[in-house]
Structure formats: C-alpha cells, structure tokens
Design an enzyme around this catalytic site. Structure first.
Site, short mmCIF file in Angstrom:
data_model
loop_
_atom_site.label_atom_id
_atom_site.label_comp_id
_atom_site.label_asym_id
_atom_site.label_seq_id
_atom_site.Cartn_x
_atom_site.Cartn_y
_atom_site.Cartn_z
N ARG A 362 -11.42 2.99 -0.44
CA ARG A 362 -10.91 3.97 -1.40
C ARG A 362 -12.09 4.74 -1.99
NH1 ARG A 362 -8.39 3.57 -7.50
NH2 ARG A 362 -7.67 5.72 -7.53
N HIS A 363 -11.85 6.00 -2.33
CA HIS A 363 -12.91 6.83 -2.90
C HIS A 363 -13.42 6.25 -4.22
CE1 HIS A 363 -10.12 8.28 -5.97
NE2 HIS A 363 -9.24 8.47 -5.00
N HIS A 548 -7.62 7.15 0.12
CA HIS A 548 -7.12 6.91 -1.23
C HIS A 548 -6.69 5.45 -1.36
CE1 HIS A 548 -7.07 11.32 -1.84
NE2 HIS A 548 -6.82 11.33 -0.53
#
Length: 618
Positions: A362-363, A548
């Site tokens: 995930r970012h 995400h």
C-alpha cells in the site's frame, strides 16, 4: 492469514541456499501441521497426520487459508430429541428449507476467521467466558413460537436473552484479547430457527409440527465452538451413497459417506449425469456421478472444536467438555504440534523448486490523510505560490496541467510518507532482494511510493515504473463522480519519476468506470494481476506492485485462487490496512501456484504526533 516467519536475510551474513531452503521447508511444515490440527479439532497427532496423508494431493494444502469459527448455544436431552424429530419430520413432509443446512441452535456469534496457530486461544476464551456465567444460564429458557410465511422459530425472551448476549460479549472480548480476532455478536433478538425460506404452502404443516414441541422441557445447554472451511460457504454439501472408483484421470474417488462440495455455478461445464465436486476428505477436485450422491446439511462438514456445558442447577464446577477429545497439557500439545511438523519437514525438504516473490504494497502516508481536505488552502499563498506550513507537507509539488486543483483528488505523499517508502526500500536492499519489475496504480501517491522504494533499494539497474490503471482503488470509494485526473507520463518524467512510456496497460485510464460495482472492481483487479504475471512470465526476479489498501486483498486472492470476500467484510478489512502495509506471495513454478509468505519487511508502526504551537502550549 498464515505467513512464513521471515528467515531470509535476517543478518548481515547470509546463510547458504541449502540452509535457507531447509529452514523454509521446516516453517512450511509448521504452518501445514497447524492447519491439519485445526482441521481435525486438535484431537490427536495421529488424526492430524492421517488428515495430511489424505490431503497429500490437495492443491490448497500450502495455502494459508484459516478456518472460520462460530459459537452456537445448543440444547441436549429431551428438548434436543423433540427438535431433532421436528427436523426429520419437516424435511420428510415439506422437503428441505434453509434451516436444514444446520441443526437446532441459537447463534451467539457470527462466523469469524482465526489463524491456525491461535486456535487454542479460542478454547481458552470459551472456558473463561463460560466460567463467568455458570450460574446464570437456566435449564429452562423461555421460548416463544413465532411464525410468518417465510420463517418459523422460537424467540428467546428478554431476561435469558440478555444473559446469553452478555456471555457472547464476554467471549468476543476474550477472543480479541487472546488472538486479536474480531468477533461480531448478535444485536437482534436471539432465536432458534425451525424453518426458513420454505414454500408458503407448507406453513400450516410446519406450524403444527412446531407446536408439538414443548419448549418448557428441562435441558442442559452447551456453548459449542464449530469450525468450517471458508472456501465452501456457498457450495452445496453432498454425501456419497456408494463407492466409485475413477475411470478417468479427471474423476474423483468416492467411498460411502464421503462428503463433497459442489459449486452450482460450475455445473454447466460438466456432462449430463456428472458433477464437478471437491472432496472434503482429500481436497481434490474432479468429476463424480450425480446418482451416487445425496444432499446433506452443510453442517455435516463442520468440526466441533470444543463444547462448554452450563450446569447451574447442580452448581457443579463448570467443565469444558471435550467429548471424545482428550484434554492435553501444554507439553502434550507441543508434542503433537512438533510431531506433525517433523513429519511435514521430512516430506518437504527433499526438493524445493526455485521461487520468486511478488510484493503488494500500500502507498505511504498521503498529505490529506494528516491535514484533511483543506490542506491545499493551507499551503498556498495569496499569489498561488506553494509553501510548507508544516514539516510533514511535501518539500515541493510537481507541476501538472490542472494546477494545484489536480491534487484535490490525486494528493501526494506527506514527508512521512516519503520517509516510510524510502525506509521500506532500504530494508528490501538489506534483505538482498532483486526487483525485476515495478507496477504502480496511476495515483500520484502510489507512483511516489514506488519511486522512493526504488531509491532505497539502490539497484544498479534503474527500473522504470509501469503505470497500470487496473490497480487503481475501487472507484465507488472516490469522492468524485469521475475518475481522478491523473498526471501524464510527460508530467511525471518532468517531475523526476522514472516511468515506462512504452508499457501497454491491461486497463486504460479511460476504461475506469466511476462508482463501479464490487464485482466489476474484483474482475478488474483479477485481470490486471493476470496481465502482470503474463508480462513477467520470463523474469526470475521479484515483482513489486504498489497500490491502495484494497490491493493487498483484491490482488492476492486471485493469485491464491480464492473467491472474493463479502463486500462488507472487504470494506472492514481495508480500514485496517496501514500505510506501507505489505503482502508477499511466493511462487511454486513447478506446480504453477502461489502461496502467502512472511513479507521480507517487518511492520512499520508509529504513533501520532500532534501539531505543536509554542505560543499556546508554552
């Protein structure tokens, strides 16, 4: 989920390949051994080993798929006998209905997942909660018959119902403390279903049968912990009536009383008179003759893990009834686990195929996550120049055609997000990973995360980030009715990000549908993952995907050949995924399969750091 402990590259001096593979094999043995113990209710090492032998060819044996667990309040004695008579008579006279998928019970909590190595803590939670209510559960619980054109059952009156709900909440609390698992207790009125979703023409007959049950009969109630295989929740369960020996390689062996799972949606692929089924006994899938099977309750395949008997009248000290399950002390439990693990270690060590890893990340922390949607107004001067009102604002903003307005729906990383990303890259470099391919969702925060991870990796070969819109977030969660205005390849290159301009994505940005359905989102993610693996088919190095929070589930489940979660469970899961969370899948090239493994990077945990204003505070 089950993951292999991180054992590769944990020190500066790396062990040789044979030692690493041997340790991996042993840890795999531990995981699969725990899986066998959980699947058999931890009755004995012998039963667990027998389960492993029968599942030798199970393609999902190494998949870290946990069991689902639930606690039911079940009657015994005369009341249980009358209820079972009703079950038999209602099916004989009115055919099957939804209630026949299980047995007479009161649901005390919904099914929840628990990792195999934590199952014994569930037993402890059941006992602790039961000990608190041993004198609070009456032998006669007031039950009121309720009937409608789709439901017939007993409702529990408020007094006893509140006591039972308190017990359920106590169990949920103990489970959360001991395992970290979240247990959902019922909020509606407690009830015992007798018939559900039946033919309205059968209502009168079912009512008469239900009225013959005397709910005031004395009964000893038990809180029973059951488990089931979460993969087959929506399948039909059937039992073999006769033995069948396969005539072709795509057929299943059947012995009398064997259980199989059948997915109704797959049966169009089978010839007339045949069914595609998965064996409960072996985990293998194949064709079976339809006339050799009969429909049974799905609860036939459940495992009764433990049972707590409430004995308030006699004031007897509560006891956790193990039925035929012998109670074991800590040393014996460890011996069982070790014996199964050792057996597996011997089976797995001889030949381990080469493996590559796929990392889904995930970012990092996004700036609006910290400062809210009004962050842009805080950092712009009257003449439109960017300034940093706080050190956690990014050092600068890249230029884009929409100007600062484009960042409203496509925000950048915060300074902490940049630091998190670079730290992860540095850790990957310390572990000796070689990334061959990097894919990113087109959101700026994802591209920046991939960029800073690569900077931390410091690989001699500079990799270009491949932008794949198919990896973008579920568009239903986007505030805008349209997809965000992503930065172009030329804008990203001008900002210093190495982006692959020749890459042809699986899903074009123009193909992203605003407010897409959950099924459309899952299909998109599955197609993107399939395309990425096809593009990397000849690569031997590891693959990095930055997306995400939803990506950690939506991209790995197709890889593990698992069906999508329920949308509500999926949404709840995504809320728990922090910045830079990572999932790791390991490939078994020889078998053409993937399995979850311990990520090479440990979790990054940190506390909040509130804003400081020296004038007001000092």
């Amino acid at each position: 989920m089950h993951a292999l402990p991180s054992i590769v590259g944990v020190t500066a001096s790396f062990p040789d390949r044979f030692q690493v593979e041997e340790r991996i094999a042993f840890q795999q043995g531990v995981c699969v051994g725990q899986k066998a113990l959980a699947a058999t209710g931890r009755r004995s090492a012998e039963e667990a080993v027998n389960w492993l032998r029968s599942h030798h060819n199970d393609p999902s044996l190494d998949d870290p798929i946990p069991q689902e667990y639930a606690v039911y309040l079940c009657p015994s004695g005369p009341l249980a006998t009358r209820l079972q008579d009703f079950w038999t008579a209602s099916q004989r006279q009115c055919s099957r209905n939804r209630a026949h998928e299980s047995f007479p019970h009161v649901t005390l909590c919904d099914f929840f997942t628990c990792e195999d190595q934590k199952v014994e803590a569930l037993y402890e939670a059941l006992k602790k909660a039961g000990d608190c209510f041993v004198s609070g559960i009456p032998t006669v619980i007031s039950l009121s018959l309720h009937s409608s054109d789709s439901y017939i059952g007993f409702f529990i009156n408020d007094g006893p119902a509140e006591v039972l709900k308190c017990f359920a909440r106590a169990f949920a609390t103990e489970v959360s403390i001991l395992t970290g698992c979240q247990v959902k207790v019922p909020r509606k009125q407690l009830h015992m279903t007798l018939a559900h979703k039946f033919n309205p023409h059968h209502q009168w007959t079912l009512e008469q049968l239900a009225k013959s049950i005397s709910p005031s009969q004395t009964c000893q109630w038990t809180a029973d912990l059951y488990s089931r295989d979460m993969r087959f929740v929506n399948y039909k369960t059937l039992r073999a009536l006769y033995q069948y020996r396969p005539q072709n390689c795509d057929e299943l062996l059947l012995n009398p009383s064997d259980l199989v799972y059948v997915d109704p949606s797959q049966q169009s692929e089978a010839s007339d008179g045949w069914m595609i089924a998965t064996s409960h006994q072996t985990g293998c899938t194949g064709l079976v003759p339809q006339n050799y099977l009969e429909r049974v309750s799905e609860a036939e395949a459940w495992v009764k893990q433990r049972s707590y008997a409430f004995t308030p009248v006699q004031r007897v000290s509560p006891s956790l009834q193990w039925d035929t399950i012998p109670r074991t002390n800590l040393a014996e439990k460890q011996l069982i686990t070790n014996s199964v693990s050792k057996t597996l270690h011997l089976q797995l060590t001889p030949s381990l195929p080469a493996r590559r890893r796929l990392l889904v990340v995930r970012h990092g922390e996004r700036v609006d996550q910290v400062f809210g949607k009004s962050w842009i107004q805080r950092c712009l001067t009257a003449d439109g120049r960017y300034t940093r009102p706080d050190l956690n604002f990014p050092l600068s903003l890249p230029g884009r055609s929409e100007g600062c307005k484009g960042f409203e729906l496509d925000p950048p990383l915060s300074s902490c997000g940049t630091f998190q990303s670079r730290l992860v890259g540095e850790t990957l470099q310390e572990q000796g990973l070689t990334i061959d391919s990097v894919y990113s969702a087109p959101a700026l925060r994802c591209i920046q995360t991939a960029h800073h991870i690569l900077q931390g990796l410091q690989q001699p070969k500079k990799l270009a980030i491949r932008l794949e819109p198919g990896l973008f977030e579920w568009t239903k969660w986007e505030l805008s009715k349209d997809t965000p205005p992503f930065m172009s390849v030329s804008e990203l290159r001008d900002a210093g990000y190495s982006v692959d301009g020749d890459y042809q994505p699986c899903v074009a940005v123009s193909a992203l549908v605003a407010s897409e359905s959950y099924a459309e989102f899952m299909t998109r993610c599955s197609a993107a993952m399939e395309s990425i693996l096809r593009n990397c088919d000849h690569n031997t190095g590891d693959i990095l995907i930055v997306g995400h929070g939803s990506a950690l589930d939506a991209l790995t489940r197709p890889l593990l050949r698992l069906p999508p979660k329920d949308s509500a469970d999926f949404a709840q899961m995504v809320r728990k995924v922090p910045s830079l969370a990572m999932c790791c899948c390991v490939e078994n090239k020889d078998e053409g399969s993937w399995q979850m493994a311990e990520p090479p990077v440990k979790a990054l945990t940190h506390g909040s750091n509130s804003a400081f204003h020296w004038k007001t505070i000092i």
